[in-house]
Scaffold this motif. Structure first.
Motif, mmCIF file in Angstrom:
data_model
loop_
_atom_site.group_PDB
_atom_site.id
_atom_site.type_symbol
_atom_site.label_atom_id
_atom_site.label_comp_id
_atom_site.label_asym_id
_atom_site.label_seq_id
_atom_site.Cartn_x
_atom_site.Cartn_y
_atom_site.Cartn_z
ATOM 1 N N TYR A 64 0.812 -1.210 0.000
ATOM 2 C CA TYR A 64 0.000 0.000 0.000
ATOM 3 C C TYR A 64 0.846 1.260 0.000
ATOM 4 N N ASP A 65 1.865 1.307 0.823
ATOM 5 C CA ASP A 65 2.708 2.497 0.917
ATOM 6 C C ASP A 65 4.160 2.054 1.021
ATOM 7 N N GLN A 86 2.344 7.136 5.077
ATOM 8 C CA GLN A 86 1.112 6.828 5.786
ATOM 9 C C GLN A 86 1.336 5.868 6.946
ATOM 10 N N ARG A 87 2.553 5.422 7.136
ATOM 11 C CA ARG A 87 2.847 4.575 8.295
ATOM 12 C C ARG A 87 4.040 5.147 9.040
ATOM 13 N N SER A 88 4.195 4.755 10.266
ATOM 14 C CA SER A 88 5.312 5.210 11.081
ATOM 15 C C SER A 88 6.603 4.604 10.527
ATOM 16 N N CYS A 89 7.621 5.404 10.389
ATOM 17 C CA CYS A 89 8.889 4.952 9.805
ATOM 18 C C CYS A 89 9.985 5.104 10.853
ATOM 19 N N GLN A 90 10.109 4.101 11.692
ATOM 20 C CA GLN A 90 11.059 4.153 12.787
ATOM 21 C C GLN A 90 12.485 4.255 12.268
ATOM 22 N N GLY A 91 13.203 5.300 12.696
ATOM 23 C CA GLY A 91 14.599 5.489 12.337
ATOM 24 C C GLY A 91 14.827 6.336 11.098
ATOM 25 N N SER A 117 1.889 8.024 11.623
ATOM 26 C CA SER A 117 2.420 8.170 10.272
ATOM 27 C C SER A 117 3.691 9.005 10.392
ATOM 28 N N PHE A 118 4.413 9.110 9.294
ATOM 29 C CA PHE A 118 5.639 9.906 9.323
ATOM 30 C C PHE A 118 5.425 11.149 8.486
ATOM 31 N N HIS A 156 14.602 -3.238 6.092
ATOM 32 C CA HIS A 156 14.065 -4.381 5.354
ATOM 33 C C HIS A 156 12.610 -4.167 4.972
ATOM 34 N N ILE A 157 12.315 -2.996 4.420
ATOM 35 C CA ILE A 157 10.937 -2.696 4.011
ATOM 36 C C ILE A 157 10.857 -2.776 2.515
#
Length: 157
Positions: A64-65, A86-91, A117-118, A156-157
């Motif tokens: 999706y994103d 649209q999602r949290s992007c840790q780091g 979200s970020f 690893h996304i």
């Protein structure tokens, strides 16, 4: 003799338990066992379908994103850099700040949200060094895009 009675009693209790699972009123043991076996096969099939649905949903959400959106605008004071996902992007913030440092950008003003979200909106300008090359929006976008790609590989996304 006593052991045979204990075994028979235990078997009768287990049979009653199996009957209660399927609410079966069958008398013959074979009928109860066959009914419970069919019920277990049906449950396995439903579980397999649910697992497939869960995997399909997870893949759909992952696609999706896949990557944060990047936008760089040139202004009088410097550059406005916007990164949205649209999602949290840790780091991710660390990678972007390292890219700003690599470019020699001074961040004059920034708004960041990393909760659900970020979102990053930063206003930056080039540090005052006579020996450095002038920056343009394309170079800033390229370096920040590379930082996002590096974050993506590490995460690893």
């Amino acid at each position: 003799m006593v052991s045979r009675i204990h075994k028979r009693t235990a078997m009768y209790r287990n049979l009653q338990l199996l009957r209660s699972i399927r609410y079966s009123h069958s008398r013959p043991k074979a009928s109860v066992l066959l009914d419970v076996s069919n019920y277990i096969q049906c449950l396995k099939k439903k579980l397999q379908e649910l697992n497939q649905l869960t995997v399909a949903t997870a893949w759909k959400n992952a696609d999706y994103d896949p990557m944060p959106k990047l936008e760089v605008e040139t202004q009088e004071e410097g550059f406005v850099i916007k990164v949205l996902s649209q999602r949290s992007c840790q780091g991710l913030l660390v990678f972007i700040l390292e890219a700003f440092e690599e470019l020699g950008l001074d961040v004059l003003q920034a708004r960041v949200s990393c909760a659900d979200s970020f979102s990053l909106e930063a206003l930056g300008n080039k540090e005052n060094n006579e020996d450095s090359n002038p920056l343009d929006a394309q170079l800033v976008e390229q370096v920040v895009s590379q930082a996002i790609q590096n974050w993506r590989e590490v995460s690893h996304i």
